[in-house]
Design a protein around this motif. Structure first.
Motif: not given
Length: 375
Positions: A94-103
């Motif tokens: 942190a602090a930042t922008g993230v992108r996730m792909q979830l199960t």
């Protein structure tokens, strides 16, 4: 607004909040869902990480209005500086922008907080925070917004205006929202409303919403102003329905060229000069003498329950002979009692100008025999 601009704005606010509260990062990763995007068959969660360190394969809990969504991170990406693109990473801080792909592919809502967790108690605490922010009433309107932050702001302003909310959510206005509003028609029509901030109806909701008022805007204060205006109009209409249930106000012009049956019952044509004509209304002539009750009303050969100003209909009155009783009459009026007249007078702001004129004419007729009538 693009994702980069949104990240900059939110990060600035979160950084200030974070620095005021602590000087070091927390042990748990915490963040907020910004948006759920689909690329082909894959869903990506764009979010802000505002505390802790998040790793690929971490298990996170995402708050919802019902049960929290628990999922592992399959792919973790961090936003590039001054860009809207992301790069794959093993961990982010942190602090930042993230992108996730979830199960987990359950429905995830924008604006909801997420965090890593150690036990079930921490998951329950996460959802308790949402329940505290989104407190609802047993009776009230239906509210939808585009994000959790927007929903919280809207609910706060509605509470300040003493407007209760029965159901609230994030995303498009759905069939379930319309049906919830329809259930309020039987209890309180002022609550049979759906308010949407920065959202639209889905196709099913559009088909169902004909008898439900749906208010939408992307400016909260305008939305609340329109809501208060509509609720006030509904209240007046409800009061009008209540007062008009006492009796009908009407003035009829006899159409002597249309006498279909002379007696038992007398059936003849009338034009509605003012107010509303209804079945069962007792009538008087211009001299204040009783004529009889309307048994039935017909328009173009079909039975109707009422007729409004400007309409020409046939009425039937049992127990009279048209030739003997109404041959020389020109107008008929609804026969009001003094109590009914006083109630109409007390609530004259609910009457239209034409009804007020007819009411005044009825009073003049009655006072020709009794000067203190209705006073």
């Amino acid at each position: 607004m693009c994702i980069r601009d949104r990240l900059i704005i939110i990060l600035c606010g979160l950084s200030q909040k974070f620095l005021k509260g602590r000087l070091a990062l927390g042990k748990q990763a915490r963040g907020v869902i910004l948006e759920v995007k689909k690329e082909k068959a894959i869903s990506y969660i764009e979010s802000i990480l505002y505390d802790g360190t998040l790793k690929r394969n971490d298990e996170i809990a995402i708050a919802s209005f019902d049960k929290p969504v628990v999922s592992k991170i399959r792919i973790l990406e961090e936003i590039l500086p001054l860009s809207s693109k992301f790069k794959p990473v093993r961990e982010v801080t942190a602090a930042t922008g993230v992108r996730m792909q979830l199960t987990e592919q359950q429905e995830i809502l924008a604006g909801m907080p997420f965090q890593t967790f150690k036990n079930e108690k921490e998951i329950e605490t996460l959802n308790q925070e949402i329940a505290k922010a989104i407190s609802l009433d047993k009776q009230g309107i239906i509210v939808k917004a585009d994000s959790l932050g927007s929903l919280e702001a809207l609910l706060l302003m509605l509470r300040e205006e003493n407007i209760k909310v029965m159901r609230a959510g994030i995303g498009k206005i759905t069939k379930a929202d319309i049906m919830a509003a329809q259930s309020n028609l039987e209890t309180d029509k002022t609550d049979a409303l759906v308010v949407g901030f920065n959202v639209e109806e889905d196709e099913e909701a559009k088909q169902l919403s004909k008898n439900i008022v749906v208010l939408k805007d992307d400016v909260i204060y305008k939305l609340i102003e329109n809501l208060e205006k509509v609720r006030e109009e509904i209240k007046k209409e409800m009061q009008r329905e209540k007062i008009m249930a006492l009796a009908a106000i009407c003035k009829l012009k006899i159409l002597h060229q249309y006498v279909f049956h002379n007696s038992n019952p007398a059936i003849f044509g009338v034009g509605v000069e003012g107010g509303t004509l209804k079945q069962g209304v007792p009538l008087i002539d211009k001299q204040g003498k009783e004529v009889g009750k309307i048994k039935a009303i017909q328009s173009e050969g079909k039975s109707v329950e009422e007729a409004k100003k400007g309409e020409e209909v046939a009425i039937s009155i049992p127990g009279i002979s048209f030739e003997r009783r109404l041959k020389d009459a020109e107008y008929l009026y609804s026969n009001l009692s003094e109590h009914q007249f006083r109630e109409f007078k007390k609530n004259k702001e609910l009457l239209n100008p034409e009804e007020i004129v007819v009411l005044q004419e009825i009073a003049q007729i009655k006072r020709a025999e009794k000067p203190t009538w209705g006073v």
